[in-house]
Design a protein around this motif. Structure first.
Motif, PDB file in Angstrom:
ATOM      1  N   SER A   1      29.902  36.777  37.122  1.00  0.00           N
ATOM      2  CA  SER A   1      30.159  38.202  37.275  1.00  0.00           C
ATOM      3  C   SER A   1      31.057  38.601  36.109  1.00  0.00           C
ATOM      4  O   SER A   1      31.601  37.745  35.402  1.00  0.00           O
ATOM      5  CB  SER A   1      30.862  38.505  38.600  1.00  0.00           C
ATOM      6  OG  SER A   1      32.190  38.017  38.578  1.00  0.00           O
ATOM      7  N   SER A   2      31.226  39.875  35.889  1.00  0.00           N
ATOM      8  CA  SER A   2      32.025  40.341  34.759  1.00  0.00           C
ATOM      9  C   SER A   2      33.491  39.946  34.874  1.00  0.00           C
ATOM     10  O   SER A   2      34.224  39.976  33.884  1.00  0.00           O
ATOM     11  CB  SER A   2      31.918  41.863  34.637  1.00  0.00           C
ATOM     12  OG  SER A   2      32.377  42.494  35.821  1.00  0.00           O
ATOM     13  N   SER A   3      33.923  39.559  36.065  1.00  0.00           N
ATOM     14  CA  SER A   3      35.321  39.177  36.260  1.00  0.00           C
ATOM     15  C   SER A   3      35.530  37.673  36.303  1.00  0.00           C
ATOM     16  O   SER A   3      36.663  37.207  36.482  1.00  0.00           O
ATOM     17  CB  SER A   3      35.864  39.798  37.558  1.00  0.00           C
ATOM     18  OG  SER A   3      35.147  39.290  38.681  1.00  0.00           O
TER      19      SER A   3
ATOM     20  N   ASN B   1      38.329  35.915  34.435  1.00  0.00           N
ATOM     21  CA  ASN B   1      39.718  36.105  34.865  1.00  0.00           C
ATOM     22  C   ASN B   1      40.200  34.997  35.787  1.00  0.00           C
ATOM     23  O   ASN B   1      41.393  34.909  36.079  1.00  0.00           O
ATOM     24  CB  ASN B   1      39.869  37.452  35.581  1.00  0.00           C
ATOM     25  CG  ASN B   1      39.560  38.631  34.676  1.00  0.00           C
ATOM     26  OD1 ASN B   1      39.804  38.576  33.476  1.00  0.00           O
ATOM     27  ND2 ASN B   1      39.024  39.697  35.245  1.00  0.00           N
TER      28      ASN B   1
ATOM     29  N   SER C   1      36.346  29.128  37.183  1.00  0.00           N
ATOM     30  CA  SER C   1      35.265  29.808  36.457  1.00  0.00           C
ATOM     31  C   SER C   1      34.226  28.802  35.979  1.00  0.00           C
ATOM     32  O   SER C   1      33.080  29.157  35.702  1.00  0.00           O
ATOM     33  CB  SER C   1      35.828  30.595  35.262  1.00  0.00           C
ATOM     34  OG  SER C   1      36.467  29.742  34.341  1.00  0.00           O
TER      35      SER C   1
END
Length: 554
Positions: free
Chosen positions: A447-449, A452, A458
């Motif tokens: 996902s775009s996050s 983070n 991640s």
């Protein structure tokens, strides 16, 4: 540095690993399938685009040739007048294709995020270039407006927040920062010390030399005979040792000179080389003694299996591919619940875990940590954001490869990370490759996050991709372990076997990934690797595309 596991701000633990100074770790199978897939059996002819083993002399010759032609290469690939190339490494494929990895300088300054790989055919024709920063470099000013002292103060503040008590930086230099945004003149300041869990720390802080703004920070951590190792995790194994006079040493002269040292609960130095009178190492049981040989036997075994895995799977001659072995240190600190690779000392270090009786010396931890060294000396994936997740996943992928390669009946191959060391205290592994979110923190899908997240979480996206590419989706049992891997949109993915998946990931890491590669770039790089190895549009190429789509990377 990057440890084997990460901490939830003083609450829970989750395995991490080391980068350049860091710390820890088939064709679609039907339900209840057996351990090995057809793709993992039998010996195939070397693939044309697979790496070939180079002798030290051949590798040196290729590097010298690349260095002599660096200026011409820079001009040929369109670099600017102020840009120069510095050769980092050279690999060669079975078909004669050469891949030369370069660092870049600008006006004499090192360019962070400027690395690139030039692909040259056997005939000497340039076939392509893979760049971390694709454009011609242009920096508006090479005059610093901020003093080095201000950059150092900022770096010391950042290091202090991570547990360092240093009052001065260990080093600083001017660089060009090109890893994100518009390239600018910057300072790279390095501060050593320790994290709050005792892990040696080497913090790199990048500061804009014009504005004083912090741009980036990352951790950078740091005569043969056959003996018998009675290990804690892998049972009784054979160890290659060295006889010196009448004393045996835990010194493997056949694998680049790897040695295993005892830190005796210290935190600095090399330690004392393990020696023994009868060439039987350890007892097979845990001990809190600072002279215990069992942890050393596990560490030595992990090092030799990791060396052999890279040598026999990819033709790689050691972590740096130069025939030189690292060294290992056990009994680091007291009750230290971690393990880490440190590229600055080119060494592997293991803590003894809780109560000094749970050493973090299992096979997949060894393979995971030492693979950070391979990443540091190839793509150099930045240890932050999505590239950091890919860095961590690379170590999980190759650590898993080492475990399967060893074919050890006491620690059979699986797609679980750290299942033997029981850091969680309840028998569960640190990470799951078939469904990463089972650990409570890792990402199953992109996902775009996702960038983070902590890099150990991640990494789940790439771990999930690798599992799907190897084994496919759905429920199955492999080596007695049950898996049930989902996909983003519920589609079915058919695996191509772990052997092929490993070849594709290694090819991508060493040939197509750069320091700033993100998940979209990893998809592109692995597709390029699959095309080179098996052909564009092949079953393997299409499986790579399908597996990335299944984890929402397009």
């Amino acid at each position: 540095m990057s440890p084997l596991y990460a901490r939830h701000k003083r609450t829970s633990l989750a395995i991490a690993t080391a980068v350049a100074a860091g710390a820890l770790l088939s064709t679609g199978l039907s339900t209840a399938a057996s351990a090995q897939t057809p793709a993992d059996s039998g010996k195939a002819s070397p693939l044309a685009a697979a790496p070939t083993a180079l002798t030290d002399a051949a590798r040196t010759t290729l590097i010298q040739k690349a260095e002599a032609g660096a200026a011409t290469t820079a001009q040929h690939i369109g670099l600017g007048a102020k840009e120069k190339l510095v050769v980092k490494d050279v690999t060669k494929d079975v078909d004669g294709t050469v891949h030369t990895r370069y660092e870049r300088t600008y006006a004499g300054l090192p360019v962070l995020g400027g690395d690139l790989v030039v692909h040259t055919s056997k005939s000497g024709t340039t076939e392509g270039v893979t760049k971390a920063y694709a454009k011609t470099l242009k920096v508006s000013s090479l005059k610093a407006q901020v003093t080095p002292a201000k950059a150092e103060k900022q770096a010391l503040t950042a290091a202090k927040s991570l547990g360092s008590d240093k009052s001065a930086a260990d080093g600083a230099r001017k660089v060009i920062w090109a890893a994100s945004g518009t390239p600018v003149l910057a300072y790279e300041t390095i501060v050593g010390g320790f994290q709050d869990d005792g892990t040696p720390n080497q913090l790199h802080v990048i500061t804009d030399a014009a504005t004083g703004k912090k741009l980036y920070e990352y951790q950078g951590i740091e005569t043969a005979s056959t003996g018998t190792g009675k290990t804690l995790y892998s049972g009784t194994v054979s160890l290659t040792t060295n006889l010196s006079g009448s004393t045996y040493q835990l010194y493997d002269t056949t694998r680049g000179g790897h040695k295993t040292y005892n830190l005796a609960h210290g935190t600095s130095g090399t330690g004392t080389l393990f020696t023994d009178a009868d060439n039987v190492w350890g007892t097979g049981a845990a001990s809190s003694s600072s002279t215990d040989q069992t942890a050393a036997a596990d560490a030595a075994y992990g090092a030799q299996e990791t060396w052999d895995f890279y040598k026999n799977t990819f033709g790689r001659n050691g972590i740096k591919n130069n025939g030189v072995g690292a060294y290992s240190r056990v009994h680091y600190s007291s009750s230290y619940v971690n393990a880490f690779w440190d590229d600055s000392c080119f060494c592997m270090t293991y803590g003894d875990g809780s109560s000094n009786t749970h050493p973090l010396t299992s096979l997949d931890v060894a393979g995971h940590e030492m693979s950070h060294g391979v990443t540091a000396n190839t793509a150099g994936l930045n240890y932050s954001g999505e590239s950091g997740g890919l860095n961590e996943a690379t170590s999980d992928i190759f650590g898993t490869g080492v475990e399967f390669y060893a074919a050890n009946s006491s620690d059979v191959g699986d797609y679980l990370i750290g299942e033997k060391i029981n850091i969680n205290g309840d028998g569960t592994p640190l990470r799951y490759m078939d469904k990463p979110s089972k650990d409570g923190a890792s990402a199953d899908y992109w996902s775009s996050s996702v960038g983070n997240k902590d890099v150990h979480y991640s990494s789940g996206v790439a771990n999930h991709f690798f599992y799907l590419l190897s084994e496919g989706s759905g429920a199955k049992t492999i080596n007695g372990v049950s898996y049930n891997s989902p996909t983003y949109s519920g589609t079915t993915v058919t695996g191509i076997g772990r052997d092929k998946a490993l070849q594709i990931w290694y090819k991508a890491l060493t040939t197509y990934f750069t320091s700033t590669t993100k998940y979209s770039g990893a998809r592109t790089g692995t597709l390029s690797a699959a095309a080179a190895l098996y052909g564009s549009g092949s079953t393997e190429y299409n499986a790579v595309a399908a597996a990335w789509t299944a984890v929402n990377v397009s």
